[in-house]
Scaffold this motif. Sequence first.
Motif, PDB file in Angstrom:
ATOM      1  N   UNK A 186       0.980  10.620   4.497  1.00  0.00           N
ATOM      2  CA  UNK A 186       1.432   9.917   5.698  1.00  0.00           C
ATOM      3  C   UNK A 186       0.316   9.011   6.230  1.00  0.00           C
ATOM      4  N   UNK A 187      -0.892   9.497   6.187  1.00  0.00           N
ATOM      5  CA  UNK A 187      -2.030   8.728   6.674  1.00  0.00           C
ATOM      6  C   UNK A 187      -2.198   7.434   5.888  1.00  0.00           C
ATOM      7  N   UNK A 188      -1.999   7.512   4.566  1.00  0.00           N
ATOM      8  CA  UNK A 188      -2.167   6.335   3.707  1.00  0.00           C
ATOM      9  C   UNK A 188      -0.942   5.429   3.755  1.00  0.00           C
ATOM     10  N   UNK A 189       0.234   6.026   3.667  1.00  0.00           N
ATOM     11  CA  UNK A 189       1.466   5.238   3.561  1.00  0.00           C
ATOM     12  C   UNK A 189       1.979   4.728   4.905  1.00  0.00           C
ATOM     13  N   UNK A 190       1.621   5.390   5.983  1.00  0.00           N
ATOM     14  CA  UNK A 190       2.092   4.974   7.305  1.00  0.00           C
ATOM     15  C   UNK A 190       0.968   4.388   8.162  1.00  0.00           C
ATOM     16  N   UNK A 191      -0.083   5.183   8.375  1.00  0.00           N
ATOM     17  CA  UNK A 191      -1.135   4.755   9.309  1.00  0.00           C
ATOM     18  C   UNK A 191      -1.822   3.468   8.874  1.00  0.00           C
ATOM     19  N   UNK A 192      -2.256   3.412   7.618  1.00  0.00           N
ATOM     20  CA  UNK A 192      -2.976   2.215   7.152  1.00  0.00           C
ATOM     21  C   UNK A 192      -2.121   0.946   7.268  1.00  0.00           C
TER      22      UNK A 192
ATOM     23  N   UNK B 262       0.818  -1.207   0.000  1.00  0.00           N
ATOM     24  CA  UNK B 262       0.000   0.000   0.000  1.00  0.00           C
ATOM     25  C   UNK B 262       0.852   1.258   0.000  1.00  0.00           C
ATOM     26  N   UNK B 263       0.480   2.194  -0.851  1.00  0.00           N
ATOM     27  CA  UNK B 263       1.190   3.461  -0.910  1.00  0.00           C
ATOM     28  C   UNK B 263       0.591   4.362  -1.976  1.00  0.00           C
ATOM     29  N   UNK B 264       0.881   5.645  -1.864  1.00  0.00           N
ATOM     30  CA  UNK B 264       0.374   6.599  -2.833  1.00  0.00           C
ATOM     31  C   UNK B 264       1.436   7.656  -3.095  1.00  0.00           C
ATOM     32  N   UNK B 265       1.140   8.596  -3.960  1.00  0.00           N
ATOM     33  CA  UNK B 265       2.054   9.694  -4.240  1.00  0.00           C
ATOM     34  C   UNK B 265       1.555  10.949  -3.535  1.00  0.00           C
ATOM     35  N   UNK B 266       2.459  11.890  -3.366  1.00  0.00           N
ATOM     36  CA  UNK B 266       2.077  13.160  -2.755  1.00  0.00           C
ATOM     37  C   UNK B 266       1.022  13.863  -3.605  1.00  0.00           C
ATOM     38  N   UNK B 267       1.180  13.778  -4.916  1.00  0.00           N
ATOM     39  CA  UNK B 267       0.218  14.415  -5.822  1.00  0.00           C
ATOM     40  C   UNK B 267      -1.167  13.804  -5.664  1.00  0.00           C
ATOM     41  N   UNK B 268      -1.250  12.482  -5.639  1.00  0.00           N
ATOM     42  CA  UNK B 268      -2.551  11.821  -5.517  1.00  0.00           C
ATOM     43  C   UNK B 268      -3.164  12.032  -4.130  1.00  0.00           C
ATOM     44  N   UNK B 269      -2.312  12.056  -3.114  1.00  0.00           N
ATOM     45  CA  UNK B 269      -2.822  12.232  -1.750  1.00  0.00           C
ATOM     46  C   UNK B 269      -3.310  13.654  -1.515  1.00  0.00           C
TER      47      UNK B 269
ATOM     48  N   UNK C  48       0.321  15.353   4.910  1.00  0.00           N
ATOM     49  CA  UNK C  48      -0.451  14.734   5.993  1.00  0.00           C
ATOM     50  C   UNK C  48      -1.302  13.576   5.466  1.00  0.00           C
ATOM     51  N   UNK C  49      -1.925  13.800   4.310  1.00  0.00           N
ATOM     52  CA  UNK C  49      -2.773  12.749   3.726  1.00  0.00           C
ATOM     53  C   UNK C  49      -1.927  11.574   3.255  1.00  0.00           C
TER      54      UNK C  49
END
Length: 214
Positions: A84-90, A70-77, A81-82
């Motif tokens: 980090x939420x997707x790439x770390x928290x999840x 799981x991971x995303x790009x800064x542009x897509x997020x 903060x968003x």
Amino acid sequence: MKAIVIGGSGATGRELVKQLLSDERFRKVITLVRRPYFESHQKLEEIIVDFEHLASSQDVIKGDVAFSCLGTTLKDAGSKEAQWHIDYDYPYHFAKMAYDNGIASFVLLSAAGANAQSSIFYNRMKGSLEDAIKKIGFAQFLILQPGGIDRPNTDRLGEKIGLKVLKVFNSVGLFKQYEPIQTHLLAKAMIESFFQYKKPIHVLSLKEIQRLTN
């Protein structure tokens, strides 16, 4: 064996799920996704989850090994903060629930340069996740740190340009630790690392990842 995957709809995750389904060593593959994605398969159980409330799906997070792509790009997020939420928290919450449910092995797709002390946001985020999952206590925790990922048919212009530049540098022997790797090879390495490295914690550099694909 039974495998469970998050990030299965991403470029590397798609290849991972595909290879797990064709691998006779696995009898069942569970993938947690936000919306329906995969075609039906006798070994596949696709479960729609809300990652904001993943705890409500804890009962299905069971198996022999868990994989996180799981991971995303800064542009897509849209913001750091968003992202980090997707790439770390999840992934962290997924890992914690997997451990609590008795899953002994966890395989994490991270990135070269991951370091919780880095001044670079992306590297700091990836390194922080690695460190947090290390503390959970899996019997087997494998971290793959590829450089560039060569995603087929990517529509990310920056990624296309970056890969071309990297390949030029690689051709003259520079930045070899960031040499792009194709997603199907990276997925293969994720699976084979589970079988070949039995240490409690092992970080795989690009060279080790490449060796697993031969």
